[in-house]
Design an enzyme around this catalytic site. Structure first.
Site, PDB file in Angstrom:
ATOM      1  N   ASN A 196       0.899  -1.446  -0.096  1.00 28.09           N
ATOM      2  CA  ASN A 196       0.049  -0.062   0.072  1.00 28.09           C
ATOM      3  C   ASN A 196       0.931   1.197   0.025  1.00 28.09           C
ATOM      4  O   ASN A 196       1.781   1.219   0.653  1.00 28.09           O
ATOM      5  CB  ASN A 196      -0.746  -0.065   1.177  1.00 28.09           C
ATOM      6  CG  ASN A 196      -1.550   1.311   1.387  1.00 28.09           C
ATOM      7  OD1 ASN A 196      -2.609   1.628   0.755  1.00 28.09           O
ATOM      8  ND2 ASN A 196      -1.140   2.159   2.426  1.00 28.09           N
ATOM      9  N   GLU A 197       0.628   2.152  -0.886  1.00 27.31           N
ATOM     10  CA  GLU A 197       1.241   3.200  -0.935  1.00 27.31           C
ATOM     11  C   GLU A 197       2.841   3.178  -0.811  1.00 27.31           C
ATOM     12  O   GLU A 197       3.541   3.931   0.166  1.00 27.31           O
ATOM     13  CB  GLU A 197       0.636   4.459   0.265  1.00 27.31           C
ATOM     14  CG  GLU A 197      -0.479   5.058  -0.216  1.00 27.31           C
ATOM     15  CD  GLU A 197      -1.216   6.125   0.752  1.00 27.31           C
ATOM     16  OE1 GLU A 197      -0.535   6.503   1.723  1.00 27.31           O
ATOM     17  OE2 GLU A 197      -2.296   6.591   0.346  1.00 27.31           O
ATOM     18  N   GLU A 320      -8.459   3.741  -2.212  1.00 30.86           N
ATOM     19  CA  GLU A 320      -9.037   4.842  -1.251  1.00 30.86           C
ATOM     20  C   GLU A 320      -9.414   6.046  -1.953  1.00 30.86           C
ATOM     21  O   GLU A 320      -8.719   6.812  -2.722  1.00 30.86           O
ATOM     22  CB  GLU A 320      -7.478   5.124  -0.317  1.00 30.86           C
ATOM     23  CG  GLU A 320      -7.109   3.864   0.382  1.00 30.86           C
ATOM     24  CD  GLU A 320      -5.901   4.328   1.352  1.00 30.86           C
ATOM     25  OE1 GLU A 320      -5.659   5.233   2.013  1.00 30.86           O
ATOM     26  OE2 GLU A 320      -5.422   3.279   1.575  1.00 30.86           O
TER      27      GLU A 320
HETATM   28  O1  AHR Z   1      -7.120   6.041   5.112  1.00 25.63           O
HETATM   29  C1  AHR Z   1      -6.087   6.590   5.866  1.00 25.63           C
HETATM   30  C2  AHR Z   1      -4.670   6.729   5.166  1.00 25.63           C
HETATM   31  O2  AHR Z   1      -4.585   7.116   4.022  1.00 25.63           O
HETATM   32  C3  AHR Z   1      -4.196   4.905   4.902  1.00 25.63           C
HETATM   33  O3  AHR Z   1      -3.707   4.342   5.879  1.00 25.63           O
HETATM   34  C4  AHR Z   1      -2.972   5.584   3.758  1.00 25.63           C
HETATM   35  O4  AHR Z   1      -3.051   4.413   2.972  1.00 25.63           O
HETATM   36  C5  AHR Z   1      -3.633   6.551   3.051  1.00 25.63           C
HETATM   37  O5  AHR Z   1      -2.435   7.586   2.945  1.00 25.63           O
END
Ligand code: AHR
Length: 516
Positions: A196-197, A320
């Site tokens: 993730n990211e 997201e």
């Molecule tokens: O949704 C909150 C955060 O936002 C998540 O953990 C991350 O992936 C994003 O930066």
């Protein structure tokens, strides 16, 4: 003309005005016989991270809690999510995913090690909600799990064994461990995210480095039995088009099913966010304009993907999205707890309309986050629970799930405040498998009712039903004392005459109109 000049000035002005001002006609033409892509139900997906009170307190209270629960899941939230028929749920993060070690969350809860949730408030995570608790919850609410593996601080071996633990049906160390922990049959989970990211909290990698890592992780993410994995590469943050380009160039298409994208609607800056409940008309419209930029983002990321994948085999997953405001006063800044007004409902309506519009490329999307975090569907306070305006949008928009996108033409007036302007009506049109035409209409104007003429082409309409989300103002929200300030009710202010439908769309409301 001479005659006109003999009239007193006010009459003369009225006379001239009547020639120069043409009232804007609000008209929507729906081509019910011109369907295109199917709107994947997974666009209506959600996201639950180990963050603040999303999992703990929001979903999971444990079997010994005084809060009414079923096997540890709070009953009110479970029921509300089940009623919403959410298609998928992403877990365990977010940033949390890249520091989560799944083996800490299995076996007897008493023996599970704790860890520090360094991203979100530095609180102690006791791992009482782990793989079994998540997958059983998904089963209870009838949704498909989407699991994100740990690339940032994990290993290829760790992720590969997690998949074996969850999906393998034969004799193996991992499947035997699963059976020992009470789950005889494999869960056969399809959706797996690889990190993730990874450009940020997931390891601060370069796009080139991540692309190589992805290839390694994806190689050992095995299909077991008849279950074919759907592998999702960790994609870009909003305007980082280079990230998408590098991944599309360096990862063979046969190795990934989708690539993700994250985009949050913020006003102000990341450092100084603005209030979730207090805003003027200009800030309101600015927020909605920010949300509407999702259209440009998807168009631009998709056009990069088109160069490498013209057949659109690789999906775009916006896993997201949502509003990100200042936390509610007095709450832990690391818990991201914010209220949710009619403005959030419009952000959801506008965004979902955009996802529908891009149904050819957008495979899935996940609102951040399900309970008590960011643009939540549900807020809880001890034993109390409320449904937010955003929950109601997902309820209304269920009609679009798996429906065929229909083409339409809309002409509508603009609403403007200060430097901000947008079209007053925001619309999406689709056709369900049974032939019902679904028209979602958001009137974002704070105080103007709009008379809309809908021309229904390609259908011989027999009956119309409608439901509306309304509240007293654009900043209205539900509280634990007033749970239905914003709510959905049946809507009757329309007239059908052959294939012409006249609708009086109330100010600051969202309608779902269904034509049979
Ligand atoms: O949704 C909150 C955060 O936002 C998540 O953990 C991350 O992936 C994003 O930066």
């Amino acid at each position: 003309m001479k005659k006109c000049l003999t009239f007193p000035l006010p009459i003369l002005l009225m006379c001239c005005i009547s020639f120069t001002v043409v009232a804007q006609k609000n008209q929507l033409i729906v081509n019910a016989d011109q369907g295109s892509a199917t709107i994947n139900k997974h666009i209506y997906g959600h996201f639950a991270e180990h963050l603040g009170r999303c999992i703990y307190g929001g979903i999971w209270v444990g079997p010994d809690s005084d809060i009414p629960n079923e096997d540890g899941y709070r009953l009110d939230v479970l029921t509300a999510l089940k009623n919403l028929q959410i298609p998928n749920l992403r877990w365990p993060g977010g940033c949390f995913a890249d520091e989560y070690h799944w083996t800490d969350g299995i076996g007897d809860p008493k023996d599970r090690p704790t860890m520090v949730n360094t991203h979100w408030g530095g609180v102690t995570e006791d791992n009482s909600f782990g793989t079994h608790e998540f997958l059983n919850f998904c089963e209870k609410i009838g949704t498909e799990p989407y699991i994100t593996g740990n690339v940032g601080s994990g290993s290829v071996d760790e992720m590969s064994k997690w998949i074996e633990y969850i999906n393998f049906d034969g004799e193996s160390p991992m499947s035997n461990l699963r059976k020992k922990n009470g789950q005889e049959n494999p869960w056969n989970i399809k959706y797996w995210g690889v990190g993730n990211e990874s450009w940020g909290c997931g390891g601060n990698m370069t796009a080139e480095y991540y692309a190589n890592e992805y290839r390694r992780y994806a190689t050992y993410a095995r299909d077991y039995g008849g279950n074919e994995l759907f592998k999702i590469a960790g994609g870009a943050s909003d305007w980082d088009f280079n990230w998408t380009e590098v991944l599309m160039k360096n990862i063979p298409l046969r190795m990934m099913d989708a690539i993700s994208l994250h985009y949050y609607t913020i006003t102000g800056t990341w450092a100084e966010k603005t209030s979730a409940t207090q805003f003027d008309n200009e800030r309101y419209l600015k927020t909605l304009s920010q949300a509407a930029r999702m259209d440009e983002l998807i168009t631009r990321h998709s056009s990069i993907m088109d160069q490498y994948d013209p057949e659109k085999k690789v999906g775009l997953i916006v896993d997201e999205w949502g509003t990100w405001f200042e936390v509610e006063p007095g709450t832990n800044p690391g818990f991201l707890f914010q209220q949710n007004t009619m403005r959030d409902a419009f952000v959801a309506a506008i965004t979902l309309n955009i996802f529908n519009k891009h149904a050819e490329r957008v495979y899935m999307a996940n609102l951040a986050q399900t309970v008590n975090v960011l643009q939540a569907l549900i807020l809880t306070d001890d034993t109390n629970m409320i449904l937010t305006p955003t929950y109601h949008i997902f309820d209304l928009y269920r009609a679009h799930q798996d429906a065929q996108l229909l083409s339409h033409h809309l002409s509508t007036e603009e609403v403007s405040f200060g430097e901000q302007k947008l079209e007053s009506l925001q619309v999406s049109t689709s056709k369900s498998a049974d032939g019902t035409v679904n028209i979602s209409i958001a009137n974002i104007h704070p105080d103007k009712k709009i008379d809309l003429e809908v021309l229904l082409r390609g259908i011989d309409p027999k009956s119309v039903t409608a439901r509306a989300l309304t509240g007293p103002s654009i900043d209205a929200y539900n509280t634990f004392d007033n749970k239905e300030a914003v709510k959905v009710s049946d809507f009757k202010d329309f007239k059908l005459n052959k294939s012409q439908l006249q609708i009086s769309v109330p100010a600051h409301s969202v309608l779902m109109v269904r034509v049979k």
